[in-house]
Design an enzyme around this catalytic site. Structure first.
Site, PDB file in Angstrom:
ATOM      1  N   HIS A 175      79.256  64.096  50.190  1.00  0.00           N
ATOM      2  CA  HIS A 175      79.970  65.051  49.336  1.00  0.00           C
ATOM      3  C   HIS A 175      81.145  64.426  48.584  1.00  0.00           C
ATOM      4  O   HIS A 175      81.535  64.910  47.534  1.00  0.00           O
ATOM      5  CB  HIS A 175      80.435  66.267  50.147  1.00  0.00           C
ATOM      6  CG  HIS A 175      81.563  65.982  51.081  1.00  0.00           C
ATOM      7  ND1 HIS A 175      81.381  65.425  52.316  1.00  0.00           N
ATOM      8  CD2 HIS A 175      82.906  66.158  50.943  1.00  0.00           C
ATOM      9  CE1 HIS A 175      82.536  65.285  52.918  1.00  0.00           C
ATOM     10  NE2 HIS A 175      83.491  65.717  52.106  1.00  0.00           N
ATOM     11  N   ASP A 176      81.726  63.352  49.086  1.00  0.00           N
ATOM     12  CA  ASP A 176      82.860  62.701  48.419  1.00  0.00           C
ATOM     13  C   ASP A 176      82.485  61.354  47.819  1.00  0.00           C
ATOM     14  O   ASP A 176      83.366  60.529  47.557  1.00  0.00           O
ATOM     15  CB  ASP A 176      84.015  62.487  49.416  1.00  0.00           C
ATOM     16  CG  ASP A 176      84.816  63.751  49.664  1.00  0.00           C
ATOM     17  OD1 ASP A 176      84.793  64.641  48.789  1.00  0.00           O
ATOM     18  OD2 ASP A 176      85.460  63.839  50.716  1.00  0.00           O
ATOM     19  N   LYS A 179      84.364  59.455  45.028  1.00  0.00           N
ATOM     20  CA  LYS A 179      85.665  58.826  45.255  1.00  0.00           C
ATOM     21  C   LYS A 179      85.598  57.302  45.263  1.00  0.00           C
ATOM     22  O   LYS A 179      86.610  56.642  45.112  1.00  0.00           O
ATOM     23  CB  LYS A 179      86.253  59.288  46.592  1.00  0.00           C
ATOM     24  CG  LYS A 179      86.734  60.728  46.595  1.00  0.00           C
ATOM     25  CD  LYS A 179      87.334  61.052  47.949  1.00  0.00           C
ATOM     26  CE  LYS A 179      87.833  62.479  48.006  1.00  0.00           C
ATOM     27  NZ  LYS A 179      88.385  62.805  49.332  1.00  0.00           N
TER      28      LYS A 179
END
Length: 199
Positions: A175-176, A179
């Protein structure tokens, strides 16, 4: 009839290192039901176990009296073994049919093992990517596990099929992922981001 009377049998699966001592019984019928989890060397006659050591062919089978041993091993894969005892006399045709049946069962089992191994590898890769992203973040420990658990709870509340719930749980560590490409001075900047930070 090929199998009749008091037939005993087992299925066994080897470890990746091709060590015959590590071929474990994974299923059993008759007198082998209580042997599941044991090494095959503790269950079959020593003379047949010795044959496992001697043969390194793709598929081979041995018919001895009322016993039958079949072994399948692809290149670099662990050995898979079927053993039946108490199957009575067999005609040449019955022996050939038993070989064909055994080969197909053992190949199918190897394919299932490869599929499971591939799925486990995919889960590990996804989780490692998620951990790589998390290591750059200020999130507290176990963030990925919490997100996975919450994702599963939400998916179940939506009454999604179990296969979809499993996929959501497996994919949640990503989900990240975005980044990864964000510089640290922007990722860890306190306060609001300004348009100039994006350049």
């Amino acid at each position: 009839m090929l199998f009749y009377g008091n037939t005993n049998g087992l299925a066994a699966h080897g470890e990746q290192n091709n060590d015959n001592a590590n071929i474990k019984i994974i299923a059993g019928i008759g007198s082998f039901e209580d042997k599941i989890g044991n090494e095959i060397s503790q269950a079959i006659p020593q003379e047949l176990f010795n044959l496992l050591e001697q043969h390194n062919e793709f598929f081979y089978s041995v018919h001895v009296k009322d016993s039958y041993l079949a072994c399948h091993q692809s290149h670099g894969a662990p050995k898979n073994v079927l053993f039946f005892q108490g199957i009575g006399k067999r005609s040449a045709l019955q022996q050939k049919l038993l070989d064909i049946y055994s080969r197909n069962v053992l190949v199918a089992f190897e394919n299932i093992c490869l599929k499971v191994e591939g799925e486990e590898s995919q889960r590990e890769i996804v989780y490692m990517l998620g951990e790589a992203v998390e290591s750059r973040s200020n999130e507290t420990g176990f963030h990925l596990k919490r997100v996975a658990q919450l994702s599963g709870i939400l998916a179940r509340k939506l009454k999604l099929p179990d296969t979809h719930v499993d996929l959501i749980i497996q994919a949640s560590p990503l989900h990240d992922l975005g980044k990864i490409g964000i510089p640290d001075h922007i990722l860890h900047k306190p306060g609001k981001l300004m348009l100039k930070n994006g350049k």
